[in-house]
Design a protein around this motif. Structure first.
Motif, PDB file in Angstrom:
ATOM      1  N   LEU A 104      21.825   3.862 -64.091  1.00  0.00           N
ATOM      2  CA  LEU A 104      20.884   4.099 -62.994  1.00  0.00           C
ATOM      3  C   LEU A 104      19.620   3.273 -63.195  1.00  0.00           C
ATOM      4  CD1 LEU A 104      20.883   8.011 -62.817  1.00  0.00           C
ATOM      5  CD2 LEU A 104      22.164   6.450 -61.344  1.00  0.00           C
ATOM      6  N   GLN A 105      18.966   2.990 -62.091  1.00  0.00           N
ATOM      7  CA  GLN A 105      17.611   2.456 -62.163  1.00  0.00           C
ATOM      8  C   GLN A 105      16.649   3.637 -62.229  1.00  0.00           C
ATOM      9  OE1 GLN A 105      18.686  -0.981 -62.763  1.00  0.00           O
ATOM     10  NE2 GLN A 105      16.522  -0.954 -62.216  1.00  0.00           N
ATOM     11  N   GLU A 106      15.565   3.454 -62.927  1.00  0.00           N
ATOM     12  CA  GLU A 106      14.552   4.501 -63.039  1.00  0.00           C
ATOM     13  C   GLU A 106      14.149   4.962 -61.638  1.00  0.00           C
ATOM     14  OE1 GLU A 106      11.212   3.161 -65.328  1.00  0.00           O
ATOM     15  OE2 GLU A 106      11.034   5.099 -66.318  1.00  0.00           O
ATOM     16  N   GLY A 107      14.058   6.282 -61.462  1.00  0.00           N
ATOM     17  CA  GLY A 107      13.680   6.839 -60.172  1.00  0.00           C
ATOM     18  C   GLY A 107      14.846   7.305 -59.332  1.00  0.00           C
ATOM     19  N   ALA A 108      16.063   6.885 -59.687  1.00  0.00           N
ATOM     20  CA  ALA A 108      17.241   7.271 -58.913  1.00  0.00           C
ATOM     21  C   ALA A 108      17.664   8.692 -59.249  1.00  0.00           C
ATOM     22  CB  ALA A 108      18.389   6.299 -59.189  1.00  0.00           C
ATOM     23  N   ASN A 109      18.468   9.269 -58.349  1.00  0.00           N
ATOM     24  CA  ASN A 109      19.028  10.604 -58.560  1.00  0.00           C
ATOM     25  C   ASN A 109      20.494  10.485 -58.941  1.00  0.00           C
ATOM     26  OD1 ASN A 109      16.558  11.598 -57.592  1.00  0.00           O
ATOM     27  ND2 ASN A 109      17.321  11.637 -55.481  1.00  0.00           N
ATOM     28  N   SER A 110      21.029  11.515 -59.615  1.00  0.00           N
ATOM     29  CA  SER A 110      22.443  11.477 -59.991  1.00  0.00           C
ATOM     30  C   SER A 110      23.009  12.887 -60.047  1.00  0.00           C
ATOM     31  CB  SER A 110      22.630  10.791 -61.339  1.00  0.00           C
ATOM     32  OG  SER A 110      21.955  11.499 -62.352  1.00  0.00           O
ATOM     33  N   THR A 111      24.336  12.948 -59.930  1.00  0.00           N
ATOM     34  CA  THR A 111      25.069  14.204 -60.042  1.00  0.00           C
ATOM     35  C   THR A 111      26.204  14.023 -61.028  1.00  0.00           C
ATOM     36  OG1 THR A 111      24.577  14.807 -57.744  1.00  0.00           O
ATOM     37  CG2 THR A 111      26.396  15.962 -58.829  1.00  0.00           C
ATOM     38  N   LEU A 112      26.247  14.880 -62.038  1.00  0.00           N
ATOM     39  CA  LEU A 112      27.316  14.870 -63.030  1.00  0.00           C
ATOM     40  C   LEU A 112      28.187  16.097 -62.783  1.00  0.00           C
ATOM     41  CD1 LEU A 112      25.021  13.065 -64.186  1.00  0.00           C
ATOM     42  CD2 LEU A 112      25.665  13.898 -66.454  1.00  0.00           C
ATOM     43  N   ARG A 113      29.480  15.917 -62.958  1.00  0.00           N
ATOM     44  CA  ARG A 113      30.409  17.000 -62.641  1.00  0.00           C
ATOM     45  C   ARG A 113      31.194  17.423 -63.862  1.00  0.00           C
ATOM     46  NH1 ARG A 113      32.696  18.769 -57.563  1.00  0.00           N
ATOM     47  NH2 ARG A 113      34.551  20.056 -57.960  1.00  0.00           N
ATOM     48  N   CYS A 114      31.485  18.725 -63.910  1.00  0.00           N
ATOM     49  CA  CYS A 114      32.305  19.314 -64.981  1.00  0.00           C
ATOM     50  C   CYS A 114      33.342  20.220 -64.327  1.00  0.00           C
ATOM     51  CB  CYS A 114      31.406  20.116 -65.924  1.00  0.00           C
ATOM     52  SG  CYS A 114      32.279  21.104 -67.160  1.00  0.00           S
ATOM     53  N   ASN A 115      34.611  19.908 -64.523  1.00  0.00           N
ATOM     54  CA  ASN A 115      35.704  20.755 -64.042  1.00  0.00           C
ATOM     55  C   ASN A 115      36.355  21.443 -65.235  1.00  0.00           C
ATOM     56  OD1 ASN A 115      35.380  19.888 -61.372  1.00  0.00           O
ATOM     57  ND2 ASN A 115      36.861  18.235 -61.593  1.00  0.00           N
ATOM     58  N   PHE A 116      36.720  22.698 -65.067  1.00  0.00           N
ATOM     59  CA  PHE A 116      37.397  23.427 -66.150  1.00  0.00           C
ATOM     60  C   PHE A 116      38.617  24.143 -65.598  1.00  0.00           C
ATOM     61  CE2 PHE A 116      35.025  27.211 -64.803  1.00  0.00           C
ATOM     62  CZ  PHE A 116      33.819  26.669 -64.372  1.00  0.00           C
ATOM     63  N   SER A 117      39.581  24.366 -66.503  1.00  0.00           N
ATOM     64  CA  SER A 117      40.924  24.747 -66.055  1.00  0.00           C
ATOM     65  C   SER A 117      41.177  26.243 -65.976  1.00  0.00           C
ATOM     66  CB  SER A 117      41.967  24.127 -67.000  1.00  0.00           C
ATOM     67  OG  SER A 117      41.783  24.612 -68.316  1.00  0.00           O
ATOM     68  N   ASP A 118      40.224  27.066 -66.452  1.00  0.00           N
ATOM     69  CA  ASP A 118      40.472  28.506 -66.467  1.00  0.00           C
ATOM     70  C   ASP A 118      39.140  29.244 -66.337  1.00  0.00           C
ATOM     71  OD1 ASP A 118      42.808  30.440 -68.549  1.00  0.00           O
ATOM     72  OD2 ASP A 118      41.844  30.889 -66.627  1.00  0.00           O
ATOM     73  N   SER A 119      39.211  30.564 -66.222  1.00  0.00           N
ATOM     74  CA  SER A 119      38.000  31.376 -66.125  1.00  0.00           C
ATOM     75  C   SER A 119      37.192  31.260 -67.418  1.00  0.00           C
ATOM     76  CB  SER A 119      38.375  32.840 -65.882  1.00  0.00           C
ATOM     77  OG  SER A 119      39.106  32.977 -64.696  1.00  0.00           O
ATOM     78  N   LEU A 145      25.568  19.067 -62.593  1.00  0.00           N
ATOM     79  CA  LEU A 145      24.226  18.860 -63.155  1.00  0.00           C
ATOM     80  C   LEU A 145      23.553  17.774 -62.327  1.00  0.00           C
ATOM     81  CD1 LEU A 145      22.161  19.394 -65.482  1.00  0.00           C
ATOM     82  CD2 LEU A 145      23.200  17.456 -66.663  1.00  0.00           C
ATOM     83  N   TYR A 146      22.382  18.115 -61.769  1.00  0.00           N
ATOM     84  CA  TYR A 146      21.625  17.175 -60.956  1.00  0.00           C
ATOM     85  C   TYR A 146      20.419  16.666 -61.746  1.00  0.00           C
ATOM     86  CZ  TYR A 146      24.017  19.782 -57.233  1.00  0.00           C
ATOM     87  OH  TYR A 146      24.952  20.410 -56.444  1.00  0.00           O
ATOM     88  N   ILE A 147      20.251  15.365 -61.729  1.00  0.00           N
ATOM     89  CA  ILE A 147      19.063  14.759 -62.338  1.00  0.00           C
ATOM     90  C   ILE A 147      18.330  14.017 -61.232  1.00  0.00           C
ATOM     91  CG2 ILE A 147      18.171  13.203 -64.104  1.00  0.00           C
ATOM     92  CD1 ILE A 147      20.810  13.557 -65.599  1.00  0.00           C
ATOM     93  N   SER A 148      17.096  14.401 -60.979  1.00  0.00           N
ATOM     94  CA  SER A 148      16.326  13.729 -59.936  1.00  0.00           C
ATOM     95  C   SER A 148      15.251  12.853 -60.570  1.00  0.00           C
ATOM     96  CB  SER A 148      15.688  14.750 -58.986  1.00  0.00           C
ATOM     97  OG  SER A 148      14.754  15.539 -59.678  1.00  0.00           O
ATOM     98  N   SER A 149      14.885  11.811 -59.850  1.00  0.00           N
ATOM     99  CA  SER A 149      13.827  10.895 -60.303  1.00  0.00           C
ATOM    100  C   SER A 149      14.004  10.538 -61.771  1.00  0.00           C
ATOM    101  CB  SER A 149      12.444  11.528 -60.080  1.00  0.00           C
ATOM    102  OG  SER A 149      12.272  11.894 -58.736  1.00  0.00           O
ATOM    103  N   SER A 150      15.171   9.958 -62.094  1.00  0.00           N
ATOM    104  CA  SER A 150      15.533   9.732 -63.491  1.00  0.00           C
ATOM    105  C   SER A 150      14.509   8.855 -64.216  1.00  0.00           C
ATOM    106  CB  SER A 150      16.916   9.103 -63.579  1.00  0.00           C
ATOM    107  OG  SER A 150      16.958   7.896 -62.854  1.00  0.00           O
ATOM    108  N   GLN A 151      14.379   9.115 -65.510  1.00  0.00           N
ATOM    109  CA  GLN A 151      13.475   8.372 -66.385  1.00  0.00           C
ATOM    110  C   GLN A 151      14.286   7.804 -67.541  1.00  0.00           C
ATOM    111  OE1 GLN A 151      10.460  11.236 -67.505  1.00  0.00           O
ATOM    112  NE2 GLN A 151       9.710  11.456 -65.413  1.00  0.00           N
ATOM    113  N   THR A 152      13.730   6.783 -68.199  1.00  0.00           N
ATOM    114  CA  THR A 152      14.464   6.150 -69.304  1.00  0.00           C
ATOM    115  C   THR A 152      14.758   7.156 -70.414  1.00  0.00           C
ATOM    116  OG1 THR A 152      12.382   5.392 -70.262  1.00  0.00           O
ATOM    117  CG2 THR A 152      13.547   3.854 -68.813  1.00  0.00           C
ATOM    118  N   THR A 153      13.901   8.159 -70.553  1.00  0.00           N
ATOM    119  CA  THR A 153      14.123   9.182 -71.586  1.00  0.00           C
ATOM    120  C   THR A 153      15.303  10.100 -71.263  1.00  0.00           C
ATOM    121  OG1 THR A 153      12.446  10.527 -70.489  1.00  0.00           O
ATOM    122  CG2 THR A 153      11.751   9.234 -72.411  1.00  0.00           C
ATOM    123  N   ASP A 154      15.827  10.009 -70.043  1.00  0.00           N
ATOM    124  CA  ASP A 154      17.021  10.787 -69.690  1.00  0.00           C
ATOM    125  C   ASP A 154      18.297  10.149 -70.254  1.00  0.00           C
ATOM    126  OD1 ASP A 154      15.724  11.433 -66.348  1.00  0.00           O
ATOM    127  OD2 ASP A 154      15.485  12.590 -68.202  1.00  0.00           O
TER     128      ASP A 154
END
Lengths: 109, 113
Positions: free
Chosen positions: A13-28, A72-81
């Motif tokens: 990502l470029q600094e300042g961009a937003n992102s969404t990370l996804r996690c799928n799991f197979s059971d309860s 997981l949503y990350i908004s206004s990303s920074q290099t420290t992310d």
């Protein structure tokens, strides 16, 4: 055992961009946590979120347990992310976390 | 409150040597566990303990021993180190281990030559 899949595996990502990370799991699950592993290898707790939505500053997370995924949503990303983001779940009947393979995030200035 | 501490931070062993990785927590947590992380992968469970005197195997227990004589300490012993045990080792604790948030130590980076 329970399977955990994370996507995407890599993200730039470029600094300042937003992102969404996804996690799928197979059971309860009893437990779902998101971690950030920084470039020095330290694991930092981001969210304990077996269901519902939580926010902490620029980060927020949502788990829809009935549909077996978390975001997981990350908004206004920074290099420290930069680093690797892990999703980990505790399946019912187990007392240990199963980790996904992680999403490696690189935030460029 | 130091949280979860691990020693040493780094260790180099020769094949066949034995050693103990130390883990301690000062949060009075009942549940403690050990994970290993290989390059480019998530963490995998080695052993865990639900309380003093009680331990059980995780996903990858071979080549490792544990004991839990006190609530605070949970050492991990490598009996005869092998190059396949080169990894980063993390210790974790939580209040009860069931649907609890888990807290991780800083890790021990082990190289076996």
């Amino acid at each position: 055992g329970i399977q955990v899949e994370q996507s995407p595996p890599d993200l730039i990502l470029q600094e300042g961009a937003n992102s969404t990370l996804r996690c799928n799991f197979s059971d309860s699950v009893n437990n779902l946590q998101w971690f950030h592993q920084n470039p020095w290898g330290q694991l930092i707790n981001l969210f304990y979120i077996p269901s519902g939505t939580k926010q902490n500053g620029r980060l927020s997370a949502t788990t829809v347990a009935t549909e077996r995924y978390s975001l997981l949503y990350i908004s206004s990303s920074q290099t420290t992310d930069s680093g690797v983001y892990f999703c980990a779940v505790e399946g019912r009947g187990r007392r240990a976390l199963t980790f996904g393979s992680g999403t490696r995030l690189q935030v460029q200035p | 409150n130091a949280g979860v501490t691990q020693t040493p931070k780094f260790q180099v062993l020769k094949t066949g040597q034995s050693m103990t990785l130390q883990c301690a927590q000062d949060m009075n947590h009942e549940y403690m566990s050990w994970y290993r992380q290989d390059p480019g992968m998530g963490l995998r469970l080695i052993h865990y303990s639900v309380g003093a005197g009680i331990t059980d195997q995780g996903e990858v227990p071979n080549g490792y021993n544990v004991s839990r004589s006190t609530t605070e300490d949970f050492p991990l012993r490598l009996l005869s180190a092998a190059p396949s045990q080169t990894s980063v080792y993390f210790c974790a604790s939580s209040p009860f281990g069931g649907a609890d948030e888990q807290y991780f130590g800083p890790g021990t980076r082990l190289t076996v030559t």
